[in-house]
Scaffold this active site. Structure first.
Site, short mmCIF file in Angstrom:
data_model
loop_
_atom_site.label_atom_id
_atom_site.label_comp_id
_atom_site.label_asym_id
_atom_site.label_seq_id
_atom_site.Cartn_x
_atom_site.Cartn_y
_atom_site.Cartn_z
N LYS A 34 21.75 2.82 -10.00
CA LYS A 34 20.37 3.16 -9.58
C LYS A 34 19.54 1.88 -9.46
CE LYS A 34 20.64 7.68 -9.31
NZ LYS A 34 20.54 8.35 -7.98
N ARG A 35 20.21 0.76 -9.24
CA ARG A 35 19.57 -0.55 -9.06
C ARG A 35 18.63 -0.88 -10.23
NH1 ARG A 35 23.39 0.57 -6.28
NH2 ARG A 35 23.49 0.24 -4.01
N LEU A 73 10.08 1.35 -11.16
CA LEU A 73 9.97 2.72 -11.68
C LEU A 73 11.05 3.62 -11.09
CD1 LEU A 73 8.10 4.94 -13.04
CD2 LEU A 73 7.03 5.13 -10.80
N LEU A 75 11.85 6.42 -9.31
CA LEU A 75 11.01 7.28 -8.45
C LEU A 75 11.39 8.75 -8.58
CD1 LEU A 75 10.88 4.87 -5.37
CD2 LEU A 75 9.02 5.38 -6.96
N GLY A 118 7.84 -2.12 -10.78
CA GLY A 118 7.94 -2.27 -12.23
C GLY A 118 8.93 -3.36 -12.64
N GLU A 121 6.86 -6.24 -12.84
CA GLU A 121 5.97 -6.11 -14.00
C GLU A 121 6.67 -6.48 -15.30
OE1 GLU A 121 2.69 -2.92 -13.52
OE2 GLU A 121 4.53 -1.99 -12.75
N GLU A 141 4.49 -0.34 -4.33
CA GLU A 141 3.65 0.78 -4.77
C GLU A 141 2.75 1.27 -3.64
OE1 GLU A 141 4.39 -1.81 -6.57
OE2 GLU A 141 4.60 -1.27 -8.67
N ARG A 144 4.44 3.54 -1.37
CA ARG A 144 4.89 4.78 -2.04
C ARG A 144 3.71 5.67 -2.41
NH1 ARG A 144 9.72 3.58 -0.43
NH2 ARG A 144 10.74 1.87 -1.47
N GLY A 149 1.68 0.34 -12.86
CA GLY A 149 1.34 1.02 -14.12
C GLY A 149 1.98 0.36 -15.32
C1 1HE Z 1 16.44 4.44 -7.13
C2 1HE Z 1 15.47 3.40 -7.14
C3 1HE Z 1 14.25 3.68 -7.82
C4 1HE Z 1 17.17 2.68 -6.03
N1 1HE Z 1 14.12 4.89 -8.41
N2 1HE Z 1 16.25 5.61 -7.73
N3 1HE Z 1 10.55 0.90 -6.40
C5 1HE Z 1 10.84 0.87 -5.08
O1 1HE Z 1 10.08 1.36 -4.26
C6 1HE Z 1 12.15 0.28 -4.67
C7 1HE Z 1 13.12 1.39 -4.28
N4 1HE Z 1 14.46 0.90 -4.07
C8 1HE Z 1 14.84 0.20 -2.96
O2 1HE Z 1 14.02 -0.16 -2.12
C9 1HE Z 1 16.28 -0.11 -2.81
O3 1HE Z 1 17.02 0.81 -3.60
C10 1HE Z 1 16.68 -1.55 -3.24
C11 1HE Z 1 16.15 -2.53 -2.21
C12 1HE Z 1 16.18 -1.90 -4.62
C13 1HE Z 1 18.24 -1.66 -3.28
O4 1HE Z 1 18.78 -1.24 -2.04
P1 1HE Z 1 20.34 -0.86 -1.96
O5 1HE Z 1 20.66 -0.61 -0.50
O6 1HE Z 1 21.14 -1.89 -2.69
O7 1HE Z 1 20.50 0.50 -2.81
P2 1HE Z 1 20.08 2.00 -2.42
O8 1HE Z 1 21.18 2.63 -1.61
O9 1HE Z 1 18.71 2.07 -1.85
O10 1HE Z 1 20.02 2.70 -3.83
C14 1HE Z 1 21.19 3.00 -4.58
C15 1HE Z 1 20.85 4.20 -5.43
O11 1HE Z 1 19.82 3.84 -6.36
C16 1HE Z 1 20.30 5.38 -4.62
O12 1HE Z 1 20.65 6.56 -5.30
P3 1HE Z 1 21.94 7.46 -4.82
O13 1HE Z 1 21.95 8.58 -5.79
O14 1HE Z 1 21.61 7.85 -3.41
O15 1HE Z 1 23.13 6.55 -4.91
C17 1HE Z 1 18.81 5.18 -4.74
O16 1HE Z 1 18.08 6.38 -4.56
C18 1HE Z 1 18.70 4.70 -6.18
N5 1HE Z 1 17.48 3.95 -6.43
N6 1HE Z 1 15.95 2.35 -6.46
C19 1HE Z 1 15.09 5.81 -8.35
N7 1HE Z 1 13.27 2.77 -7.93
C20 1HE Z 1 4.95 1.94 -13.95
S1 1HE Z 1 4.52 1.88 -12.37
C21 1HE Z 1 5.74 0.99 -11.50
C22 1HE Z 1 5.69 1.40 -10.07
C23 1HE Z 1 6.89 0.98 -9.32
O17 1HE Z 1 7.81 0.38 -9.83
S2 1HE Z 1 6.90 1.43 -7.68
C24 1HE Z 1 8.28 0.65 -7.00
C25 1HE Z 1 9.46 1.55 -6.99
#
Ligand code: 1HE
Length: 267
Positions: A34-35, A73, A75, A118, A121, A141, A144, A149
């Protein structure tokens, strides 16, 4: 959850892996499928780890398994929460990350791949950051529909300024490793795969400092930096006298004067 797997006498979730290297501990975000997204058990486990760290550990390296340091986070958990639960969730992150920033030991983050949301963060809560060339930084964020946070409004604005953080959040700007280094998001920029060795080298050096100095640098210096100058100067005088008065400082100064300690030279 297992205490045996962690190598420490504490229970950590399977998304965290801890190991000892003498006086240095490595804590890895270990959910690469889940990265290394931060779900509630992981954040609680981070708080447990930094709270229950034994006295024998003098510095910590925080790293991530797989291709990315941390995708922020989880998501998947987000859609479940109402407003009150959202506030509690953010405060939970604050408490956990405060255990990093104002915990028992200095913490060196080793970054690679995505350091986003996060993930950025938690990196900002660490004291020293080493970035491999693959590192990139973003605050998705904005896109999204949410907000930071995990203390980013405080720590990231301090690191790179409010204006740059606004740009990152409003436009989705991504900084690469070299840009991050120039901005101060990382302190060291290293070749791919070289981050952990560099992180361990720095953590060992930190672990060799006098404990009172490490305490002053991690707990007192940030408070001085945020206080008014008059309070800052007097606090500095007090903590410097406390550090000097410690037996460890006296022994180290004596060692230098007797030519038994290393000189301060260019590396
Ligand atoms: C996840 C998450 C996640 C991956 N929560 N499941 N963060 C983001 O907006 C970043 C979201 N993630 C991405 O943009 C990409 O996953 C990455 C660029 C980090 C990596 O890409 P990649 O091609 O290597 O992996 P992928 O195919 O996108 O993800 C692999 C799996 O991890 C996939 O799940 P699967 O069940 O389909 O295999 C994804 O759904 C899962 N995954 N990232 C949940 N973040 C306290 S407030 C803080 C606020 C924030 O942090 S907002 C930023 C959130």
């Amino acid at each position: 959850m297992s205490a045996a797997k962690s190598g420490f006498d504490m229970r950590l979730p399977p998304s965290l892996a801890a190991e000892r290297h003498d006086h240095v501990a490595i804590l890895r975000l270990a959910r690469p499928q889940k990265r290394n997204a931060l779900d509630d058990p992981t954040v609680d486990g981070i708080e447990t780890f930094f709270t229950q760290l034994p006295e024998t550990i003098k510095a910590v390296v925080l790293a991530g398994e797989g291709e990315h340091f941390c995708s922020g986070l989880d998501l998947g958990e987000l859609t479940e929460r109402n407003v009150a639960q959202g506030i509690a969730h953010s405060r939970n992150w604050h408490h956990a990350f405060e255990r990093i920033e104002f915990g028992k030991t200095p913490v060196v983050a080793v970054l690679h791949g995505a350091v986003v949301g996060g993930g950025l963060e938690i990196a900002a809560a660490c004291h020293v950051r080493v970035a491999e060339q693959s590192t990139y930084y973003a605050l998705p964020e904005g896109s999204r529909g949410i907000f930071v946070g995990g203390g980013g409004s405080v720590r990231l604005t301090r690191l790179i300024g409010t204006s740059r953080m606004q740009d990152m959040m409003l436009t989705g700007r991504v900084y690469d490793a070299a840009e991050g280094q120039a901005l101060g998001l990382s302190h060291y920029l290293v070749a791919p795969g070289a981050g952990l060795d560099k992180g361990l080298e720095l953590a060992r050096r930190i672990a060799g400092n006098a404990p009172m100095t490490n305490f002053a640098v991690t707990h007192v210096l940030p408070r001085i930096a945020e206080s008014d100058p008059a309070a800052g100067y007097i606090t500095e005088a007090l903590i410097s006298a406390i550090a000097q008065g410690d037996d460890e400082a006296k022994a180290r100064l004596k060692a230098f004067l007797e030519k038994r300690a290393p000189k301060t030279v260019r590396h």
